[in-house]
Design a protein around this motif. Structure first.
Motif, mmCIF file in Angstrom:
data_model
loop_
_atom_site.group_PDB
_atom_site.id
_atom_site.type_symbol
_atom_site.label_atom_id
_atom_site.label_comp_id
_atom_site.label_asym_id
_atom_site.label_seq_id
_atom_site.Cartn_x
_atom_site.Cartn_y
_atom_site.Cartn_z
ATOM 1 N N UNK A 1 0.803 -1.059 -0.166
ATOM 2 C CA UNK A 1 0.066 -0.077 -0.099
ATOM 3 C C UNK A 1 0.722 1.122 -0.060
ATOM 4 N N UNK A 2 1.862 1.225 0.725
ATOM 5 C CA UNK A 2 2.889 2.237 0.758
ATOM 6 C C UNK A 2 3.408 2.629 -0.483
ATOM 7 N N UNK A 3 3.934 1.297 -1.054
ATOM 8 C CA UNK A 3 4.373 1.383 -2.579
ATOM 9 C C UNK A 3 3.867 2.100 -3.519
ATOM 10 N N UNK A 4 2.390 1.523 -3.391
ATOM 11 C CA UNK A 4 1.285 2.131 -4.542
ATOM 12 C C UNK A 4 1.253 3.719 -4.156
ATOM 13 N N UNK A 5 1.174 4.070 -2.750
ATOM 14 C CA UNK A 5 0.931 5.663 -2.407
ATOM 15 C C UNK A 5 2.173 6.257 -3.183
ATOM 16 N N UNK A 6 3.538 5.832 -2.874
ATOM 17 C CA UNK A 6 4.612 6.421 -3.540
ATOM 18 C C UNK A 6 4.384 6.456 -4.975
ATOM 19 N N UNK B 1 4.444 9.576 -7.236
ATOM 20 C CA UNK B 1 5.401 10.126 -8.317
ATOM 21 C C UNK B 1 4.763 10.071 -9.911
ATOM 22 N N UNK B 2 3.478 9.388 -10.099
ATOM 23 C CA UNK B 2 2.978 9.672 -11.092
ATOM 24 C C UNK B 2 2.380 11.206 -11.287
ATOM 25 N N UNK B 3 1.692 11.777 -10.095
ATOM 26 C CA UNK B 3 1.237 13.029 -9.955
ATOM 27 C C UNK B 3 2.262 14.041 -10.161
ATOM 28 N N UNK B 4 3.446 13.871 -9.680
ATOM 29 C CA UNK B 4 4.527 14.608 -9.777
ATOM 30 C C UNK B 4 5.061 14.955 -11.124
ATOM 31 N N UNK B 5 5.050 13.628 -11.745
ATOM 32 C CA UNK B 5 5.277 13.734 -13.135
ATOM 33 C C UNK B 5 4.221 14.377 -14.136
ATOM 34 N N UNK B 6 3.144 14.079 -13.769
ATOM 35 C CA UNK B 6 2.133 14.940 -14.662
ATOM 36 C C UNK B 6 2.003 16.518 -14.355
ATOM 37 N N UNK B 7 2.459 16.836 -12.992
ATOM 38 C CA UNK B 7 2.492 18.255 -12.888
ATOM 39 C C UNK B 7 3.919 18.792 -13.533
#
Length: 83
Positions: free
Chosen positions: A23-28, A32-38
């Motif tokens: 679950x923690x890895x999924x959150x990370x 990371x995907x959110x940061x990449x999108x931004x």
């Protein structure tokens, strides 16, 4: 009987840890995907701004060239000039 129950409890505890880590890895991964999108959004905005600025500069240069052509043509077509 107690030994097998202790083994099952240990397995359940390990499974709980594994689920927690996943679950923690999924959150990370989501962060990371959110940061990449931004980052991609900001890069797109920068590219759009630079493109707009380049088009503005090209328009200004076209205007200057047009004015220069007009001045040169008027100077050559001036009937009062002595050729």
């Amino acid at each position: 009987m107690d030994a097998s129950q202790n083994v099952l409890k240990a397995i359940a505890a390990q499974n709980g840890l594994i689920v927690s880590m996943l679950a923690e890895q999924r959150t990370d991964s989501l962060l990371a995907r959110q940061n990449n999108a931004y980052s991609n959004l900001m890069l797109t905005q920068v590219a759009d701004h630079l493109d707009s600025q380049r088009k503005k500069e090209n328009s200004q240069e076209d205007g200057r060239l047009s004015l220069l052509h007009e001045v040169v043509l008027n100077a050559r077509l001036d009937p009062t000039s002595a050729d």
